[in-house]
Design a protein around this motif. Structure first.
Motif, short mmCIF file in Angstrom:
data_model
loop_
_atom_site.label_atom_id
_atom_site.label_comp_id
_atom_site.label_asym_id
_atom_site.label_seq_id
_atom_site.Cartn_x
_atom_site.Cartn_y
_atom_site.Cartn_z
N UNK A 19 0.27 10.95 -7.32
CA UNK A 19 1.31 9.90 -6.84
C UNK A 19 2.05 9.34 -8.12
N UNK A 20 1.04 8.76 -8.96
CA UNK A 20 1.81 8.03 -10.15
C UNK A 20 2.53 9.13 -11.07
N UNK A 21 2.09 10.45 -11.27
CA UNK A 21 2.75 11.46 -11.98
C UNK A 21 3.94 11.68 -11.49
N UNK A 22 4.14 11.81 -10.11
CA UNK A 22 5.14 11.99 -9.18
C UNK A 22 6.26 10.90 -9.17
N UNK A 23 5.86 9.77 -9.34
CA UNK A 23 6.56 8.44 -9.48
C UNK A 23 7.28 8.43 -10.95
N UNK A 24 6.42 8.92 -11.84
CA UNK A 24 6.92 8.90 -13.10
C UNK A 24 7.88 9.88 -13.33
N UNK A 25 7.86 11.14 -12.79
CA UNK A 25 8.57 12.08 -12.82
C UNK A 25 10.19 11.76 -12.16
N UNK B 140 0.79 -1.08 0.08
CA UNK B 140 -0.10 0.03 0.15
C UNK B 140 0.65 1.16 -0.04
N UNK B 141 0.96 2.11 -0.94
CA UNK B 141 1.43 3.16 -1.13
C UNK B 141 0.70 4.43 -1.78
N UNK B 142 1.19 5.61 -1.40
CA UNK B 142 0.51 6.96 -1.81
C UNK B 142 0.93 6.97 -3.22
#
Length: 376
Positions: free
Chosen positions: A205-211, A196-198
């Motif tokens: 969160x997905x956009x931040x992870x992709x960046x 479980x992760x934000x």
């Protein structure tokens, strides 16, 4: 009984011949209603025959004929009534026979259905007895484990045998029961260890992870496999590819290569001149007035030829004048003879018709007299 009827007939002053006739019409004694009606009809007919005008009286022949026609009509009506009664009786007999046949068929059908029902009941009872017998045999031959399980119906506590549970695939180790506790397969996503992760649960969160990821991770890298170096051996697929490439190259070269048209070596076209039309024949025109002269000559020839034929006919007539006169006289005599012969023929036919008419009248009178004697 017969003697009583005879005495009664004698009391009503019947002649012995009439008594014999009545007994004959009765078809035996005692007489029934039909026989009595027949006797009455015979009496009425005799009375009617006695009331007929005599045949000697020519003035009452029409009256006699009308009375006979009326009696004949009455007889026909009576016969039609008898036929109708006979038909009604036959129809009644047919209805009775049809009713009896339907009743017999209904009874036979009911008997057959009862027999089938009884047979089904017997089969059912035999099947039930067989099932009960098999059940008793199974009860006697049940294995001891099943009997022990049946004896442990109340669920008494027993020590667990781990080896037996793992060797028996129908045990709760492999197939746990719901009533015994939790089921591992239910709500597996909730009970299992899930990350479980934000960064995964939200879009930001997905956009931040992709960046945060490097570009090499986002861009796929596809490396083309290099063909393996062959050492003298070529596989089937490689050989097929080589053959296809060669065929494709040959077809491409043949398509690109355009052959130039070569002149014919042996066949040479020859130019034939167009056929010339022959000259049309022509006739010289006759001079003016020649056609009128020719038509006049033709008419003159017709007149001369007709006059010649007329003269020949006249000369033949003059030469055979006596014969013509003789033929005319002969034809006149023949016409008179034909008229006389026709008159004689008409006279003979008239006499013949009169004789036939007289013969027919005489025959009719004889027949009428004969019928009158029969009725009397």
């Amino acid at each position: 009984m017969a003697s009583r009827v005879i005495v009664m007939l004698l009391k009503i002053q019947l002649k012995p011949a009439k008594v014999k006739y009545v007994l004959h019409r009765c078809r035996g004694l005692p007489a029934g209603l039909a026989e009595v009606e027949m006797i009455e009809r015979a009496r009425a007919k005799r009375v009617w025959e006695a009331s007929l005008p005599p045949l000697d009286d020519l003035s009452q022949l029409d009256k006699r004929r009308r009375m006979m026609e009326a009696m004949e009509t009455k007889e026909w009506a009576f016969r039609e009534g008898e036929i109708h009664k006979l038909q009604e009786a036959r129809l009644a007999v047919l209805r009775n026979l049809l009713y009896q046949r339907d009743r017999a068929q209904t009874q036979a059908t009911a008997q057959r259905l009862d027999h089938n029902l009884a047979q089904h009941h017997r089969d059912k009872e035999s099947e039930l007895r067989k099932i009960h017998r098999d059940y008793i045999l199974c009860e006697k031959n049940l294995p001891s484990a099943l009997m022990a399980k049946r004896r442990n119906v109340e669920g008494r506590f027993e020590r667990r045998d781990i080896v037996r549970d793992h060797t028996d695939h129908s045990s709760e180790t492999y197939a746990p029961l719901t009533r015994s506790g939790s089921v591992p397969d239910r709500n597996h996503s909730q009970t299992a260890d899930v990350v479980k992760s934000c960064f995964i649960n939200t879009y930001e969160g997905l956009l931040e992870l992709e960046a945060s990821l490097p570009a090499s991770v986002l861009e796929p890298r596809i490396k083309v496999a290099k063909p393996k170096a062959t050492k003298g051996f070529v596989g089937r697929s490689e050989r097929r590819e080589i053959e296809l490439m060669k065929t494709h190259q040959a077809l491409k070269e043949e398509k690109d290569h355009v052959e130039q048209s070569k002149p014919l070596r042996f066949l040479v076209r020859k130019e034939k001149p167009a056929p010339m039309r022959p000259p049309t024949p022509r006739v010289d025109e006759p001079p003016e007035g020649e056609e009128e002269k020719e038509l006049a000559i033709i008419n003159l020839q017709k007149l001369l030829r007709g006059r010649s034929i007329q003269y020949q006919m006249f000369a033949g007539k003059e030469r055979r004048l006596e014969l013509i006169q003789e033929l005319r006289t002969t034809h006149a005599l023949l016409r008179e003879e034909e008229e006389l012969l026709k008159a004689e023929t008409d006279l003979i036919l008239t006499q013949k018709n009169q004789r036939d008419l007289q013969r027919h009248k005489a025959r009719r009178d004889i027949t009428l007299a004969h019928h009158t004697q029969i009725y009397i």
